[in-house]
Motif scaffolding. Structure first.
Motif, PDB file in Angstrom:
ATOM      1  N   MET A  45      -8.253 103.079 -18.169  1.00 33.11           N
ATOM      2  CA  MET A  45      -8.999 104.548 -18.003  1.00 33.11           C
ATOM      3  C   MET A  45     -10.211 104.383 -18.885  1.00 33.11           C
ATOM      4  O   MET A  45     -10.061 104.138 -19.991  1.00 33.11           O
ATOM      5  N   PRO A  46     -11.461 104.851 -18.254  1.00 31.00           N
ATOM      6  CA  PRO A  46     -12.505 104.510 -18.994  1.00 31.00           C
ATOM      7  C   PRO A  46     -12.680 105.712 -20.095  1.00 31.00           C
ATOM      8  O   PRO A  46     -12.193 106.918 -20.065  1.00 31.00           O
ATOM      9  N   ASN A  47     -13.347 105.197 -21.114  1.00 31.26           N
ATOM     10  CA  ASN A  47     -13.518 106.366 -22.176  1.00 31.26           C
ATOM     11  C   ASN A  47     -12.146 107.121 -22.790  1.00 31.26           C
ATOM     12  O   ASN A  47     -12.083 108.281 -23.006  1.00 31.26           O
ATOM     13  N   ARG A  48     -11.032 106.280 -22.753  1.00 34.47           N
ATOM     14  CA  ARG A  48      -9.924 106.980 -23.064  1.00 34.47           C
ATOM     15  C   ARG A  48      -9.918 106.905 -24.801  1.00 34.47           C
ATOM     16  O   ARG A  48     -10.122 105.848 -25.343  1.00 34.47           O
ATOM     17  N   GLU A  49      -9.625 108.026 -25.239  1.00 38.58           N
ATOM     18  CA  GLU A  49      -9.453 108.159 -26.681  1.00 38.58           C
ATOM     19  C   GLU A  49      -8.231 107.630 -27.321  1.00 38.58           C
ATOM     20  O   GLU A  49      -7.057 107.726 -26.590  1.00 38.58           O
ATOM     21  N   THR A  50      -8.103 106.975 -28.356  1.00 37.52           N
ATOM     22  CA  THR A  50      -7.009 106.652 -29.170  1.00 37.52           C
ATOM     23  C   THR A  50      -7.048 107.464 -30.618  1.00 37.52           C
ATOM     24  O   THR A  50      -7.946 107.636 -31.143  1.00 37.52           O
ATOM     25  N   ILE A  51      -6.186 108.366 -30.549  1.00 34.37           N
ATOM     26  CA  ILE A  51      -6.119 109.373 -31.682  1.00 34.37           C
ATOM     27  C   ILE A  51      -4.753 109.415 -32.359  1.00 34.37           C
ATOM     28  O   ILE A  51      -3.626 109.291 -31.863  1.00 34.37           O
ATOM     29  N   TRP A  52      -4.922 109.616 -33.920  1.00 35.29           N
ATOM     30  CA  TRP A  52      -3.792 109.205 -34.577  1.00 35.29           C
ATOM     31  C   TRP A  52      -3.424 110.956 -35.119  1.00 35.29           C
ATOM     32  O   TRP A  52      -4.279 111.430 -35.747  1.00 35.29           O
ATOM     33  N   ILE A  53      -2.319 111.591 -34.781  1.00 39.29           N
ATOM     34  CA  ILE A  53      -2.036 112.943 -35.029  1.00 39.29           C
ATOM     35  C   ILE A  53      -0.704 112.767 -36.076  1.00 39.29           C
ATOM     36  O   ILE A  53       0.168 111.987 -35.935  1.00 39.29           O
ATOM     37  N   ILE A  54      -1.207 113.304 -37.403  1.00 33.99           N
ATOM     38  CA  ILE A  54       0.120 113.271 -38.599  1.00 33.99           C
ATOM     39  C   ILE A  54       0.450 114.788 -38.646  1.00 33.99           C
ATOM     40  O   ILE A  54      -0.442 115.473 -39.193  1.00 33.99           O
ATOM     41  N   GLY A  55       1.725 114.599 -38.786  1.00 32.44           N
ATOM     42  CA  GLY A  55       2.405 116.015 -38.733  1.00 32.44           C
ATOM     43  C   GLY A  55       2.796 116.470 -37.351  1.00 32.44           C
ATOM     44  O   GLY A  55       2.122 117.701 -36.778  1.00 32.44           O
ATOM     45  N   ALA A  56       2.903 115.431 -36.452  1.00 35.55           N
ATOM     46  CA  ALA A  56       3.106 115.693 -35.011  1.00 35.55           C
ATOM     47  C   ALA A  56       4.223 115.912 -34.519  1.00 35.55           C
ATOM     48  O   ALA A  56       4.555 116.234 -33.095  1.00 35.55           O
ATOM     49  N   SER A  57       5.427 115.952 -35.328  1.00 32.66           N
ATOM     50  CA  SER A  57       6.682 116.202 -34.642  1.00 32.66           C
ATOM     51  C   SER A  57       7.091 117.580 -34.021  1.00 32.66           C
ATOM     52  O   SER A  57       7.943 117.823 -33.186  1.00 32.66           O
ATOM     53  N   ASP A  58       6.361 118.736 -34.646  1.00 36.31           N
ATOM     54  CA  ASP A  58       6.817 119.861 -34.023  1.00 36.31           C
ATOM     55  C   ASP A  58       5.289 120.854 -34.238  1.00 36.31           C
ATOM     56  O   ASP A  58       4.500 120.451 -34.811  1.00 36.31           O
ATOM     57  N   GLY A  59       5.628 122.211 -33.927  1.00 34.84           N
ATOM     58  CA  GLY A  59       4.256 123.289 -34.363  1.00 34.84           C
ATOM     59  C   GLY A  59       3.126 122.837 -33.652  1.00 34.84           C
ATOM     60  O   GLY A  59       2.978 122.486 -32.549  1.00 34.84           O
ATOM     61  N   ILE A  60       1.990 123.023 -34.310  1.00 39.15           N
ATOM     62  CA  ILE A  60       0.530 122.716 -33.640  1.00 39.15           C
ATOM     63  C   ILE A  60       0.495 121.097 -33.359  1.00 39.15           C
ATOM     64  O   ILE A  60      -0.004 120.856 -32.175  1.00 39.15           O
ATOM     65  N   ALA A  74       2.660 119.041 -32.409  1.00 41.04           N
ATOM     66  CA  ALA A  74       3.299 118.627 -31.075  1.00 41.04           C
ATOM     67  C   ALA A  74       2.544 119.178 -29.885  1.00 41.04           C
ATOM     68  O   ALA A  74       2.300 118.522 -28.752  1.00 41.04           O
ATOM     69  N   ALA A  75       2.021 120.308 -30.153  1.00 40.31           N
ATOM     70  CA  ALA A  75       1.311 120.933 -29.069  1.00 40.31           C
ATOM     71  C   ALA A  75       0.015 120.351 -28.682  1.00 40.31           C
ATOM     72  O   ALA A  75      -0.399 120.311 -27.748  1.00 40.31           O
ATOM     73  N   LEU A  76      -0.520 119.748 -29.889  1.00 42.20           N
ATOM     74  CA  LEU A  76      -2.000 119.034 -29.777  1.00 42.20           C
ATOM     75  C   LEU A  76      -1.574 117.683 -29.023  1.00 42.20           C
ATOM     76  O   LEU A  76      -2.194 117.328 -28.081  1.00 42.20           O
ATOM     77  N   ALA A  77      -0.409 116.962 -29.397  1.00 41.53           N
ATOM     78  CA  ALA A  77       0.031 115.894 -28.759  1.00 41.53           C
ATOM     79  C   ALA A  77       0.198 116.062 -27.411  1.00 41.53           C
ATOM     80  O   ALA A  77      -0.463 115.200 -26.567  1.00 41.53           O
ATOM     81  N   ARG A  78       0.727 117.339 -26.919  1.00 42.56           N
ATOM     82  CA  ARG A  78       0.709 117.497 -25.318  1.00 42.56           C
ATOM     83  C   ARG A  78      -0.611 117.569 -24.707  1.00 42.56           C
ATOM     84  O   ARG A  78      -0.776 117.089 -23.689  1.00 42.56           O
ATOM     85  N   ALA A  79      -1.304 118.328 -25.348  1.00 47.56           N
ATOM     86  CA  ALA A  79      -2.475 118.683 -24.725  1.00 47.56           C
ATOM     87  C   ALA A  79      -3.348 117.444 -24.566  1.00 47.56           C
ATOM     88  O   ALA A  79      -4.161 117.267 -23.618  1.00 47.56           O
ATOM     89  N   TRP A  80      -3.398 116.687 -25.533  1.00 49.69           N
ATOM     90  CA  TRP A  80      -4.330 115.582 -25.589  1.00 49.69           C
ATOM     91  C   TRP A  80      -3.746 114.692 -24.816  1.00 49.69           C
ATOM     92  O   TRP A  80      -4.402 113.567 -23.790  1.00 49.69           O
ATOM     93  N   ALA A  81      -2.371 114.343 -24.628  1.00 48.13           N
ATOM     94  CA  ALA A  81      -1.723 113.517 -23.772  1.00 48.13           C
ATOM     95  C   ALA A  81      -2.199 113.872 -22.270  1.00 48.13           C
ATOM     96  O   ALA A  81      -2.498 113.053 -21.382  1.00 48.13           O
ATOM     97  N   ASP A  82      -2.189 115.154 -21.971  1.00 53.13           N
ATOM     98  CA  ASP A  82      -2.468 115.800 -20.800  1.00 53.13           C
ATOM     99  C   ASP A  82      -4.180 115.345 -20.262  1.00 53.13           C
ATOM    100  O   ASP A  82      -4.463 115.114 -19.204  1.00 53.13           O
ATOM    101  N   LYS A  83      -4.897 114.975 -21.219  1.00 51.26           N
ATOM    102  CA  LYS A  83      -6.364 114.985 -20.926  1.00 51.26           C
ATOM    103  C   LYS A  83      -6.472 113.084 -20.954  1.00 51.26           C
ATOM    104  O   LYS A  83      -7.755 112.866 -20.876  1.00 51.26           O
ATOM    105  N   GLY A  84      -5.144 112.444 -21.193  1.00 50.06           N
ATOM    106  CA  GLY A  84      -5.283 111.234 -20.943  1.00 50.06           C
ATOM    107  C   GLY A  84      -5.468 110.129 -22.295  1.00 50.06           C
ATOM    108  O   GLY A  84      -5.775 109.088 -22.216  1.00 50.06           O
ATOM    109  N   ALA A  85      -5.383 110.887 -23.413  1.00 47.74           N
ATOM    110  CA  ALA A  85      -5.537 110.192 -24.631  1.00 47.74           C
ATOM    111  C   ALA A  85      -4.427 109.341 -24.844  1.00 47.74           C
ATOM    112  O   ALA A  85      -3.325 109.677 -24.575  1.00 47.74           O
ATOM    113  N   ARG A  86      -4.678 108.064 -25.740  1.00 52.82           N
ATOM    114  CA  ARG A  86      -3.441 107.326 -26.050  1.00 52.82           C
ATOM    115  C   ARG A  86      -3.090 107.905 -27.594  1.00 52.82           C
ATOM    116  O   ARG A  86      -4.276 107.852 -28.394  1.00 52.82           O
ATOM    117  N   LEU A  87      -1.992 108.128 -27.834  1.00 49.85           N
ATOM    118  CA  LEU A  87      -1.675 108.884 -29.323  1.00 49.85           C
ATOM    119  C   LEU A  87      -0.645 107.874 -30.047  1.00 49.85           C
ATOM    120  O   LEU A  87       0.126 107.166 -29.604  1.00 49.85           O
TER     121      LEU A  87
END
Length: 245
Positions: free
Chosen positions: A1-16, A18-31
């Motif tokens: 996937m061109p221009n695919r972002e790789t993003i490290w989210i710390i504090g990802a197991s729940d709350g904001i 986890a919601a960020l992880a789902r949103a960025w995954a929907d946009k094609g990011a690698r997490l």
């Protein structure tokens, strides 16, 4: 996937996080997803698809962050690091357990310091490091106790880091208001302008894609606190005192 972002989210197991992880995954990011809760973290990574990595760690334990950084370095440069992990215990200053207060300082402030040193070398040139303060750090409020103090410290630290890394890394500050998470569910007072983690995630993504240093939301609440924080003490302190009545 061109221009695919790789993003490290710390504090990802729940709350904001986890919601960020789902949103960025929907946009094609690698997490790369990190938190202390290994089971919840693994479940989230698996639910998002095979391209995402669960990497448990404890921000209060620098050695676990160093080990995580070594793993991430083998994956390749990151586009973004978003640090959200925090500890919270509501109550008045006189009521806070000293050992709990020390843990909050270690997780919230010292943990952010660790990330501030360890994360930048993992980012590509111009990559983004977003660290989480809070509107609770704008001004001392009743029942804010040591949590608010640590967030004020985090905000100061991020401001320093922004100046020091200018031109090489894009340092941002995230300042949420009240978000409906397991942390805020411990509060026994009315929380104005509460938003869901999904709304918070959209605000964060939009803000980090803008040119603004600070991402704060919901603005109908955050602007009121910003105004309170710039008032002279003779005006601000009587207003904050009323919040205890």
């Amino acid at each position: 996937m061109p221009n695919r972002e790789t993003i490290w989210i710390i504090g990802a197991s729940d709350g904001i996080g986890a919601a960020l992880a789902r949103a960025w995954a929907d946009k094609g990011a690698r997490l790369i997803l990190s938190a202390r809760s290994e089971g919840a973290l693994q479940d989230l990574a698996e639910s998002l698809g095979p391209d995402h990595v669960a990497l448990p760690l404890d921000v209060a334990d620098r050695s676990s962050l160093v080990a995580a950084a070594e793993t991430i370095a083998s994956i390749g440069p990151l586009d973004r690091v978003v640090h959200l992990a925090a500890m919270y215990d509501p109550g008045k200053v006189a009521e806070v357990d000293p050992d709990t207060a020390a843990k909050i300082v270690t997780v919230n402030l010292t943990g952010t310091f660790h990330i501030s040193q360890i994360a930048p070398p993992l980012l590509r040139e111009g990559g983004q490091l977003a660290l989480c303060g809070s509107v609770a750090g704008y001004i001392g409020l009743p029942q804010g106790q040591i949590y608010s103090a640590t967030k004020a410290g985090v905000m100061n630290l991020v401001q320093s880091l922004r100046a020091e890394l200018s031109g090489s890394r894009d340092v941002r500050l995230i300042s949420p208001g009240f978000v409906d998470t397991r942390l805020t569910q411990r509060n026994n007072f009315t929380m104005p302008a509460m938003v869901t983690p999904e709304v918070a995630a959209r605000a964060i993504i939009d803000g980090l894609n803008s040119r603004r240093f600070e991402v704060h939301f919901p603005r109908r609440f955050t602007y009121a606190l910003k105004l309170l924080s710039v008032l002279p003490y003779w005006a601000a302190l009587p207003l904050t005192r009323r919040l205890t009545q």
